[in-house]
Design a protein around this motif. Structure first.
Motif, PDB file in Angstrom:
ATOM      1  N   GLU A  37      41.584  23.160  -1.479  1.00  0.00           N
ATOM      2  CA  GLU A  37      42.914  22.670  -1.831  1.00  0.00           C
ATOM      3  C   GLU A  37      43.430  21.719  -0.766  1.00  0.00           C
ATOM      4  OE1 GLU A  37      46.542  22.162  -3.547  1.00  0.00           O
ATOM      5  OE2 GLU A  37      45.080  23.481  -4.458  1.00  0.00           O
ATOM      6  N   LYS A  38      44.253  20.787  -1.171  1.00  0.00           N
ATOM      7  CA  LYS A  38      44.925  19.810  -0.312  1.00  0.00           C
ATOM      8  C   LYS A  38      44.012  18.622  -0.039  1.00  0.00           C
ATOM      9  CE  LYS A  38      47.770  23.271   1.904  1.00  0.00           C
ATOM     10  NZ  LYS A  38      47.857  24.143   3.030  1.00  0.00           N
ATOM     11  N   PRO A  39      44.399  17.749   0.848  1.00  0.00           N
ATOM     12  CA  PRO A  39      43.585  16.544   1.073  1.00  0.00           C
ATOM     13  C   PRO A  39      42.170  16.875   1.523  1.00  0.00           C
ATOM     14  CG  PRO A  39      45.746  16.290   2.058  1.00  0.00           C
ATOM     15  CD  PRO A  39      45.651  17.716   1.582  1.00  0.00           C
ATOM     16  N   PHE A  40      41.209  16.232   0.892  1.00  0.00           N
ATOM     17  CA  PHE A  40      39.792  16.437   1.193  1.00  0.00           C
ATOM     18  C   PHE A  40      39.361  15.349   2.173  1.00  0.00           C
ATOM     19  CE2 PHE A  40      35.242  16.389   0.373  1.00  0.00           C
ATOM     20  CZ  PHE A  40      34.963  17.735   0.315  1.00  0.00           C
ATOM     21  N   GLY A  41      39.605  15.611   3.451  1.00  0.00           N
ATOM     22  CA  GLY A  41      39.316  14.616   4.479  1.00  0.00           C
ATOM     23  C   GLY A  41      40.489  13.666   4.649  1.00  0.00           C
ATOM     24  N   THR A  42      40.432  12.888   5.715  1.00  0.00           N
ATOM     25  CA  THR A  42      41.500  11.916   5.994  1.00  0.00           C
ATOM     26  C   THR A  42      41.020  10.489   5.827  1.00  0.00           C
ATOM     27  OG1 THR A  42      40.919  11.984   8.341  1.00  0.00           O
ATOM     28  CG2 THR A  42      42.685  13.469   7.589  1.00  0.00           C
ATOM     29  N   SER A  43      39.724  10.326   5.597  1.00  0.00           N
ATOM     30  CA  SER A  43      39.125   9.010   5.389  1.00  0.00           C
ATOM     31  C   SER A  43      37.836   9.212   4.605  1.00  0.00           C
ATOM     32  CB  SER A  43      38.796   8.362   6.745  1.00  0.00           C
ATOM     33  OG  SER A  43      37.777   9.107   7.412  1.00  0.00           O
ATOM     34  N   TYR A  44      37.235   8.118   4.208  1.00  0.00           N
ATOM     35  CA  TYR A  44      35.961   8.208   3.493  1.00  0.00           C
ATOM     36  C   TYR A  44      34.927   8.938   4.335  1.00  0.00           C
ATOM     37  CZ  TYR A  44      31.579   6.830   1.341  1.00  0.00           C
ATOM     38  OH  TYR A  44      30.319   6.839   0.783  1.00  0.00           O
ATOM     39  N   GLU A  45      34.849   8.603   5.605  1.00  0.00           N
ATOM     40  CA  GLU A  45      33.860   9.201   6.506  1.00  0.00           C
ATOM     41  C   GLU A  45      34.108  10.702   6.696  1.00  0.00           C
ATOM     42  OE1 GLU A  45      30.414   9.309   8.429  1.00  0.00           O
ATOM     43  OE2 GLU A  45      31.228   7.504   7.514  1.00  0.00           O
ATOM     44  N   SER A  46      35.367  11.095   6.907  1.00  0.00           N
ATOM     45  CA  SER A  46      35.655  12.516   7.097  1.00  0.00           C
ATOM     46  C   SER A  46      35.412  13.304   5.806  1.00  0.00           C
ATOM     47  CB  SER A  46      37.076  12.729   7.616  1.00  0.00           C
ATOM     48  OG  SER A  46      38.026  12.340   6.663  1.00  0.00           O
ATOM     49  N   ALA A  47      35.686  12.690   4.660  1.00  0.00           N
ATOM     50  CA  ALA A  47      35.414  13.350   3.379  1.00  0.00           C
ATOM     51  C   ALA A  47      33.907  13.536   3.190  1.00  0.00           C
ATOM     52  CB  ALA A  47      36.001  12.547   2.231  1.00  0.00           C
ATOM     53  N   ARG A  48      33.136  12.545   3.526  1.00  0.00           N
ATOM     54  CA  ARG A  48      31.669  12.659   3.437  1.00  0.00           C
ATOM     55  C   ARG A  48      31.155  13.759   4.357  1.00  0.00           C
ATOM     56  NH1 ARG A  48      28.339   7.688   4.663  1.00  0.00           N
ATOM     57  NH2 ARG A  48      26.790   9.326   4.683  1.00  0.00           N
ATOM     58  N   ASN A  49      31.649  13.793   5.594  1.00  0.00           N
ATOM     59  CA  ASN A  49      31.217  14.818   6.546  1.00  0.00           C
ATOM     60  C   ASN A  49      31.572  16.222   6.057  1.00  0.00           C
ATOM     61  OD1 ASN A  49      30.130  12.919   8.267  1.00  0.00           O
ATOM     62  ND2 ASN A  49      31.960  12.790   9.544  1.00  0.00           N
ATOM     63  N   LEU A  50      32.776  16.379   5.525  1.00  0.00           N
ATOM     64  CA  LEU A  50      33.185  17.681   5.006  1.00  0.00           C
ATOM     65  C   LEU A  50      32.298  18.077   3.834  1.00  0.00           C
ATOM     66  CD1 LEU A  50      35.002  20.147   4.893  1.00  0.00           C
ATOM     67  CD2 LEU A  50      36.653  18.781   3.613  1.00  0.00           C
ATOM     68  N   ASN A  51      32.007  17.138   2.974  1.00  0.00           N
ATOM     69  CA  ASN A  51      31.155  17.420   1.825  1.00  0.00           C
ATOM     70  C   ASN A  51      29.776  17.903   2.271  1.00  0.00           C
ATOM     71  OD1 ASN A  51      31.095  17.443  -1.062  1.00  0.00           O
ATOM     72  ND2 ASN A  51      29.567  15.828  -0.919  1.00  0.00           N
ATOM     73  N   VAL A  52      29.204  17.260   3.285  1.00  0.00           N
ATOM     74  CA  VAL A  52      27.903  17.680   3.821  1.00  0.00           C
ATOM     75  C   VAL A  52      27.993  19.105   4.354  1.00  0.00           C
ATOM     76  CG1 VAL A  52      26.236  17.267   5.685  1.00  0.00           C
ATOM     77  CG2 VAL A  52      27.056  15.350   4.306  1.00  0.00           C
ATOM     78  N   GLN A  53      29.073  19.414   5.074  1.00  0.00           N
ATOM     79  CA  GLN A  53      29.261  20.761   5.613  1.00  0.00           C
ATOM     80  C   GLN A  53      29.326  21.800   4.495  1.00  0.00           C
ATOM     81  OE1 GLN A  53      29.311  21.977   8.771  1.00  0.00           O
ATOM     82  NE2 GLN A  53      28.623  19.929   9.317  1.00  0.00           N
ATOM     83  N   LEU A  54      30.126  21.526   3.462  1.00  0.00           N
ATOM     84  CA  LEU A  54      30.272  22.479   2.362  1.00  0.00           C
ATOM     85  C   LEU A  54      28.952  22.717   1.647  1.00  0.00           C
ATOM     86  CD1 LEU A  54      33.670  21.347   0.797  1.00  0.00           C
ATOM     87  CD2 LEU A  54      33.249  23.276   2.336  1.00  0.00           C
ATOM     88  N   LEU A  55      28.168  21.657   1.498  1.00  0.00           N
ATOM     89  CA  LEU A  55      26.885  21.770   0.797  1.00  0.00           C
ATOM     90  C   LEU A  55      25.840  22.525   1.606  1.00  0.00           C
ATOM     91  CD1 LEU A  55      26.771  18.274  -0.912  1.00  0.00           C
ATOM     92  CD2 LEU A  55      27.113  20.501  -2.010  1.00  0.00           C
ATOM     93  N   ASN A  56      26.108  22.763   2.880  1.00  0.00           N
ATOM     94  CA  ASN A  56      25.227  23.625   3.669  1.00  0.00           C
ATOM     95  C   ASN A  56      25.351  25.083   3.233  1.00  0.00           C
ATOM     96  OD1 ASN A  56      24.050  21.720   5.397  1.00  0.00           O
ATOM     97  ND2 ASN A  56      25.811  21.773   6.769  1.00  0.00           N
ATOM     98  N   TYR A  57      26.467  25.444   2.590  1.00  0.00           N
ATOM     99  CA  TYR A  57      26.760  26.838   2.300  1.00  0.00           C
ATOM    100  C   TYR A  57      26.937  27.144   0.818  1.00  0.00           C
ATOM    101  CZ  TYR A  57      27.686  26.142   7.199  1.00  0.00           C
ATOM    102  OH  TYR A  57      27.573  25.766   8.506  1.00  0.00           O
ATOM    103  N   PHE A  58      27.358  26.168   0.034  1.00  0.00           N
ATOM    104  CA  PHE A  58      27.561  26.342  -1.403  1.00  0.00           C
ATOM    105  C   PHE A  58      26.875  25.196  -2.138  1.00  0.00           C
ATOM    106  CE2 PHE A  58      30.919  28.958   0.250  1.00  0.00           C
ATOM    107  CZ  PHE A  58      31.145  29.932  -0.707  1.00  0.00           C
TER     108      PHE A  58
END
Length: 190
Positions: free
Chosen positions: A145-166
């Motif tokens: 929930e809420k903003p998914f990252g603060t920029s394209y790069e931070s959103a990509r990094n967060l997505n990579v992190q999440l995909l490590n676990y789910f």
């Protein structure tokens, strides 16, 4: 309309304003319309020390008084935990196992991150480490929930992190501000 599968909705950050003012009233309305699963529970998880009854009372603040509120309250539970520390995730797992057996929710869990973005990569990691990200039967879902990252790069990094676990099909990304301006502009145009 077909009812959803039995499930437990775990709300991280449950002592916060979003849960009390938006999430619980929305779930209450689904309850009133008989749209919740037959076997269902909300397990609030947060650092604030609270019992199940104290959590229910706090959530009642934004619900209309009456018998329906009292009946809906039976679905609400609470687990005090430090979401940043790995040790409390075993307590969460044990509580989920207890509720799953009691309510027969078939091991179906949805994890809703109503937390600061700094916890978006921490909580999924700890869920994964205690075996809550996958299940042989049933489903596990993660809602961010809420903003998914603060920029394209931070959103990509967060997505990579999440995909490590789910897995991708387990992850749902929601930004409750995304359509706010558009909806407000539509009201002006009407």
């Amino acid at each position: 309309m077909k009812k959803p599968d039995h499930q437990i909705l775990v709300i991280f950050g449950a002592s916060g304003d979003l849960t009390r003012r938006k999430l619980i009233p929305a779930l209450y309305e689904l309850y009133r319309q008989n749209l919740l699963p037959g076997n269902f529970a909300v397990l609030g998880a947060s650092r604030t020390e609270m019992s199940d009854d104290e959590f229910r009372k706090k959530m009642y603040e934004f619900l209309p008084e009456g018998e329906a509120r009292k009946e809906f309250g039976k679905f609400l539970y609470y687990q005090t935990m430090d979401t940043e520390g790995p040790d409390d995730y075993m307590l969460l797992k044990d509580r989920l196992d207890q509720l799953d057996q009691k309510l027969n929710t078939e091991g179906n869990y949805i994890f809703y991150l109503s937390t600061p973005p700094s916890l978006y990569d921490i909580i999924p990691k700890h869920l994964y480490n205690v075996g809550l990200a996958y299940h042989d039967t049933g489903f596990r879902r993660l809602i961010v929930e809420k903003p998914f990252g603060t920029s394209y790069e931070s959103a990509r990094n967060l997505n990579v992190q999440l995909l490590n676990y789910f897995e991708e099909n387990q992850i749902y990304r929601i930004d409750h501000y995304l359509g706010k301006e558009t909806v407000q502009n539509m009201l002006v145009m009407r």
